[in-house]
Write a protein that holds these residues in place. Structure first.
Motif, PDB file in Angstrom:
ATOM      1  N   CYS A 266       0.811  -1.220   0.000  1.00 40.17           N
ATOM      2  CA  CYS A 266       0.000   0.000   0.000  1.00 40.17           C
ATOM      3  C   CYS A 266       0.844   1.269   0.000  1.00 40.17           C
ATOM      4  CB  CYS A 266      -0.934   0.013   1.200  1.00 40.17           C
ATOM      5  SG  CYS A 266      -2.170  -1.288   1.113  1.00 40.17           S
ATOM      6  N   GLY A 267       2.081   1.181   0.439  1.00 45.05           N
ATOM      7  CA  GLY A 267       2.961   2.342   0.348  1.00 45.05           C
ATOM      8  C   GLY A 267       3.297   3.016   1.656  1.00 45.05           C
TER       9      GLY A 267
ATOM     10  N   TYR B 293       3.226   4.772  -8.848  1.00 45.49           N
ATOM     11  CA  TYR B 293       2.457   4.782  -7.602  1.00 45.49           C
ATOM     12  C   TYR B 293       1.075   5.394  -7.752  1.00 45.49           C
ATOM     13  CZ  TYR B 293       3.523   9.733  -7.025  1.00 45.49           C
ATOM     14  OH  TYR B 293       3.607  11.074  -7.190  1.00 45.49           O
ATOM     15  N   ARG B 294       0.922   6.362  -8.643  1.00 45.28           N
ATOM     16  CA  ARG B 294      -0.407   6.979  -8.765  1.00 45.28           C
ATOM     17  C   ARG B 294      -1.430   5.980  -9.282  1.00 45.28           C
ATOM     18  NH1 ARG B 294      -0.462  12.695  -8.506  1.00 45.28           N
ATOM     19  NH2 ARG B 294       1.589  13.596  -8.819  1.00 45.28           N
TER      20      ARG B 294
ATOM     21  N   ARG C  83      -1.773   2.918  -6.611  1.00 48.13           N
ATOM     22  CA  ARG C  83      -2.427   3.254  -5.338  1.00 48.13           C
ATOM     23  C   ARG C  83      -3.887   3.604  -5.503  1.00 48.13           C
ATOM     24  NH1 ARG C  83       1.919   6.969  -2.098  1.00 48.13           N
ATOM     25  NH2 ARG C  83       3.617   5.468  -2.072  1.00 48.13           N
TER      26      ARG C  83
ATOM     27  N   GLY D  68     -11.368  12.008  -1.903  1.00 48.42           N
ATOM     28  CA  GLY D  68     -10.559  13.025  -2.570  1.00 48.42           C
ATOM     29  C   GLY D  68      -9.085  12.649  -2.603  1.00 48.42           C
ATOM     30  N   LEU D  69      -8.574  12.176  -1.465  1.00 53.79           N
ATOM     31  CA  LEU D  69      -7.158  11.807  -1.389  1.00 53.79           C
ATOM     32  C   LEU D  69      -6.776  10.833  -2.492  1.00 53.79           C
ATOM     33  CD1 LEU D  69      -6.392  11.181   2.391  1.00 53.79           C
ATOM     34  CD2 LEU D  69      -5.389  12.904   0.894  1.00 53.79           C
ATOM     35  N   PHE D  70      -7.698   9.955  -2.819  1.00 54.36           N
ATOM     36  CA  PHE D  70      -7.396   8.946  -3.831  1.00 54.36           C
ATOM     37  C   PHE D  70      -7.729   9.413  -5.231  1.00 54.36           C
ATOM     38  CE2 PHE D  70      -5.636   5.255  -1.777  1.00 54.36           C
ATOM     39  CZ  PHE D  70      -5.754   5.638  -0.463  1.00 54.36           C
TER      40      PHE D  70
ATOM     41  N   LEU E 246      -3.383   9.790 -12.777  1.00 55.03           N
ATOM     42  CA  LEU E 246      -3.590  11.226 -12.673  1.00 55.03           C
ATOM     43  C   LEU E 246      -2.255  11.916 -12.856  1.00 55.03           C
ATOM     44  CD1 LEU E 246      -5.165  10.661  -9.247  1.00 55.03           C
ATOM     45  CD2 LEU E 246      -6.545  11.652 -11.045  1.00 55.03           C
TER      46      LEU E 246
ATOM     47  N   ASN F 259      -2.987  15.213  -8.756  1.00 62.86           N
ATOM     48  CA  ASN F 259      -4.128  14.788  -7.946  1.00 62.86           C
ATOM     49  C   ASN F 259      -4.860  16.008  -7.390  1.00 62.86           C
ATOM     50  OD1 ASN F 259      -5.957  13.641  -6.233  1.00 62.86           O
ATOM     51  ND2 ASN F 259      -4.511  12.248  -5.247  1.00 62.86           N
TER      52      ASN F 259
ATOM     53  N   GLY G 195      -7.311  15.418  -4.588  1.00 59.23           N
ATOM     54  CA  GLY G 195      -6.629  15.139  -3.320  1.00 59.23           C
ATOM     55  C   GLY G 195      -6.170  16.410  -2.637  1.00 59.23           C
TER      56      GLY G 195
ATOM     57  N   LEU H   4      -2.650   9.082   4.014  1.00 56.36           N
ATOM     58  CA  LEU H   4      -1.885   9.991   3.147  1.00 56.36           C
ATOM     59  C   LEU H   4      -0.729   9.236   2.498  1.00 56.36           C
ATOM     60  CD1 LEU H   4      -1.360  12.946   2.213  1.00 56.36           C
ATOM     61  CD2 LEU H   4       0.164  13.154   4.161  1.00 56.36           C
ATOM     62  N   LEU H   5      -0.072   8.390   3.290  1.00 48.13           N
ATOM     63  CA  LEU H   5       1.090   7.662   2.774  1.00 48.13           C
ATOM     64  C   LEU H   5       0.708   6.628   1.723  1.00 48.13           C
ATOM     65  CD1 LEU H   5       3.146   7.067   6.045  1.00 48.13           C
ATOM     66  CD2 LEU H   5       3.411   8.867   4.349  1.00 48.13           C
ATOM     67  N   SER H   6      -0.531   6.149   1.762  1.00 47.39           N
ATOM     68  CA  SER H   6      -0.920   5.146   0.775  1.00 47.39           C
ATOM     69  C   SER H   6      -1.791   5.734  -0.339  1.00 47.39           C
ATOM     70  CB  SER H   6      -1.611   3.960   1.451  1.00 47.39           C
ATOM     71  OG  SER H   6      -2.682   4.419   2.240  1.00 47.39           O
ATOM     72  N   ALA H   7      -1.959   7.048  -0.315  1.00 50.48           N
ATOM     73  CA  ALA H   7      -2.775   7.705  -1.353  1.00 50.48           C
ATOM     74  C   ALA H   7      -1.914   8.034  -2.573  1.00 50.48           C
ATOM     75  CB  ALA H   7      -3.389   8.981  -0.791  1.00 50.48           C
ATOM     76  N   PRO H   8      -2.544   8.139  -3.739  1.00 48.74           N
ATOM     77  CA  PRO H   8      -1.778   8.486  -4.942  1.00 48.74           C
ATOM     78  C   PRO H   8      -1.464   9.974  -4.993  1.00 48.74           C
ATOM     79  CG  PRO H   8      -4.083   8.141  -5.497  1.00 48.74           C
ATOM     80  CD  PRO H   8      -3.948   7.843  -4.033  1.00 48.74           C
ATOM     81  N   MET H   9      -0.706  10.433  -4.003  1.00 45.35           N
ATOM     82  CA  MET H   9      -0.354  11.853  -3.938  1.00 45.35           C
ATOM     83  C   MET H   9       1.149  11.995  -3.950  1.00 45.35           C
ATOM     84  SD  MET H   9      -2.738  13.861  -1.312  1.00 45.35           S
ATOM     85  CE  MET H   9      -2.813  15.324  -2.280  1.00 45.35           C
ATOM     86  N   SER H  10       1.626  12.985  -4.692  1.00 41.19           N
ATOM     87  CA  SER H  10       3.054  13.253  -4.672  1.00 41.19           C
ATOM     88  C   SER H  10       3.357  14.141  -3.469  1.00 41.19           C
ATOM     89  CB  SER H  10       3.472  13.961  -5.949  1.00 41.19           C
ATOM     90  OG  SER H  10       2.916  15.256  -5.970  1.00 41.19           O
TER      91      SER H  10
END
Ligand SMILES: Nc1ncnc2c1ncn2[C@@H]1O[C@H](COP(=O)(O)OP(=O)(O)O)[C@@H](O)[C@H]1O
Ligand SMILES: [Mg+2]
Lengths: 309, 273
Positions: free
Chosen positions: A52-53, A73-74, A77, A104-106, B19, B22, B25, B112-118
């Motif tokens: 999951c990261g 990762y985008r 995830r 939103g986060l995803f 994306l 994001n 996000g 946050l750590l597992s979200a697709p965010m830079s």
């Protein structure tokens, strides 16, 4: 079809020097429900966290839908939903704000109709405007699940979803897993409970001390789990097993004074009555008789021992 | 190993729903952070207003009656930019540090750590929200000050620019502290040990020309002097140091914070095991 999740030579050494994962290889097919069993500290949570990261791997590779989970990762995830082992929420926010934030986060645009349906499915709709801090433990856990599903993932990780939850929630959880599977969601869950794996999983992996000791089809594993033992205390010890008993899987114990028969409890004919008749006809007398089931612990031990070189 | 690369993936190899940025996000975090502030609106607004009023009574009233003018400006008006800076620095650091420390503390940061965010997106959202709040508070304090003294603003555009840049700079700084801190004590340590002394010795309440030569030179090593001076210049056209020096310093400070954050997200420092 390529595996939806593929782990190759995955390893993890924590900063403390502790090796939590050792050369883990695993492939999971799309739509599969996979149960990861194993005692505490086996490395189940570490494995999930790396995919999951939220934990850095030390070596190996993780592919999600054929894409590397670091360089892509985008993409990887946004497909994954995670319900961690521990409840961790912004307790001052409402249930509704929590799920909207997660979506939103995803990277998903708001979709209040979907979130409404989700909260209703999880019996959370009435509580949507309550701050999380006011919820019961079970409701908090439901909120964690709602967050994980808020972005409509097609891969869902459930880390000990039913540890310490009440009967209702456990039943709802199982129903939810079945419903998700019907929509094609791949589910990877960890558990201590063998009946949970039995109830839900297609395949089962057993972890021990950072190694994936075994991956097996559930049906095959359950056959092994269904093993029972019949133990007869003999009146006169036997030196060797009589040739006439070679149809049964028998062994001698306690210097020939005990005869042990392993059989499949779920088989239509377990061979026990025939064995007892045969013993009578051979004149092998016994003074006592008892049967026992394999425990999960036995299974873990025997599986793990068997696989070790 | 980095799980949250700063650079994006190449366009090739992109699956169905990748994306490039994001946006949802960033917006979700920003919105959530602003909501958090609005939940505690009274506390967020009332406390800086009261503090400012107290400063005016003590410094502007009691001391100002003895110091009539500084650099051609009445003492009461002179301290306004410094007072705003004082709140801006403390508010920025505390908002941004709590915003990231709290999820770390509760464990909710897993998401946050597992979200697709830079990293860039995460910083943009959190630091943006903290800076927004600080700018708001700065403006409220300015309005409060207007009740006590006549404030003139010679360069309103520069004034806003300094307000925003300072808020961003110290929100970045606070964000780093929030990631670094392992306990609430550590979270308060940097503000108490470094920030408060620097702000009080940063010329908020006096011109550094009023100091003995040694301390005047010493002050030139204090970054806050440059911020307060630049900000005061935007009000009254006078400052302790040149406007260029003020701007250069602010830019440098932001650059250093960004560099540290890049490193943090590359390595997962104190975020990922
Ligand atoms: N951050 C960490 N630092 C050092 N050791 C850790 C850390 N997290 C987990 N471990 C250790 O790694 C092992 C595996 O933990 P975990 O993956 O949580 O196991 P499981 O989920 O199977 O119970 C445990 O011995 C645990 O103590
Ligand atoms: Mg675990």
């Amino acid at each position: 079809m390529p595996p939806i999740l593929s782990l190759a030579h995955l390893s993890k050494v924590y900063a403390s020097g502790f090796e939590a994962l050792h050369d883990v290889n695993l492939e999971i097919a799309q739509g599969e429900i996979f149960a990861l069993l194993g005692p505490n500290g086996a490395g189940k949570t570490t494995l999930i966290s790396i995919v999951c990261g939220s934990v850095n791997k030390s070596g190996g590779q993780v592919l999600v839908g054929g894409l590397d989970n670091l360089t892509n990762y985008r993409a990887t995830r946004s497909r994954i939903g995670l319900v961690p082992q521990e409840i961790a929420l912004d307790i001052f926010s409402t249930v509704w704000s929590n799920v909207r934030l997660s979506r939103g986060l995803f990277g998903k645009r708001p979709d209040d109709a979907y979130l409404e349906g989700l909260l209703k499915d999880l019996s959370l709709w009435e509580k949507r405007d309550s701050p999380v801090i006011q919820l019961s433990g079970g409701m908090k856990r439901r909120t964690m699940i709602a967050k994980a599903l808020s972005h409509q993932p097609d891969i869902l990780f459930l880390d000990e979803p039913t540890a310490g939850v009440d009967v209702n929630l456990r039943r709802d959880m199982w129903a939810l897993v079945r419903k998700l599977r019907e929509t094609g969601v791949t589910i990877i869950l960890t558990t201590h409970y063998i009946e949970e794996a039995e109830e839900m999983a297609d395949r089962v992996g057993v972890m021990k001390e950072g190694r994936l000791a075994l991956v097996e089809d559930k049906v095959a594993l359950m056959r092994r789990l269904g093993k029972r033992h019949l133990s007869l205390t003999l009146k006169t010890p036997l030196a060797v097993l009589p040739e006439a008993l070679s149809d049964w899987s028998l062994s001698l114990a306690a210097e020939g004074s005990r005869l042990v028969y392993d059989f499949d409890a779920k088989a239509p004919d377990n061979g026990m009555p025939a064995l007892l008749q045969k013993l009578d006809s051979l004149g092998v007398g016994y003074s006592d008789l008892e049967t026992s089931n394999s425990t999960l612990e036995d299974i873990f031990v025997s599986l793990v021992e068997a696989k070790r070189p | 190993m980095s799980n949250m690369p700063m650079t994006d993936t190449p366009i090739t190899n992109r699956p169905m729903m990748s994306l490039a940025f994001n946006g949802p996000g960033v917006w979700a975090i920003y919105r959530n952070e602003i909501r958090r502030t609005l939940r505690t609106l009274i506390q967020s607004v009332v406390s800086p207003v009261i503090t400012t009023a107290l400063y005016f009574i003590v410094f502007g009233g009691a001391i100002g009656s003895r110091i009539s003018q500084v650099g051609g400006v009445s003492y009461g008006a002179f301290i306004v930019p410094g007072l705003i800076m004082l709140s801006l620095l403390t508010q920025s650091v505390s908002n941004a540090s709590v915003a990231i420390y709290f999820p770390k503390f509760t464990g909710a940061i897993y998401e946050l750590l597992s979200a697709p965010m830079s990293a860039v997106e995460a910083v943009l959202a959190y630091v943006g929200a903290a800076a927004t709040k600080s700018v708001g508070i700065g403006l409220i304090i300015l309005a409060t000050a207007e009740l006590f003294v006549n404030v003139t603003i010679l360069h309103p555009v520069w004034m806003i620019a300094f307000l925003v840049l300072t808020s961003v700079a110290f929100s970045l700084f606070g964000f780093i502290i929030g990631i670094w801190a392992k306990s609430f004590e550590q979270l308060n340590l940097v503000p108490a040990l470094i920030l408060t002394p620097l702000t009080f010795l940063g010329g908020s309440f006096y011109s550094i020309d009023m100091l003995p030569p040694f301390w005047r030179t010493f002050s030139l090593f204090n970054p806050v002097v440059y911020l307060v001076s630049g900000f005061r210049w935007s009000f009254y056209g006078v400052g302790d140091v040149s406007i260029e020096a003020s701007l250069a310093f602010t830019a440098l400070f932001i650059a250093v914070c960004l560099a540290i954050l890049v490193w943090i997200f590359r390595t997962g420092y104190r975020l990922r095991a």
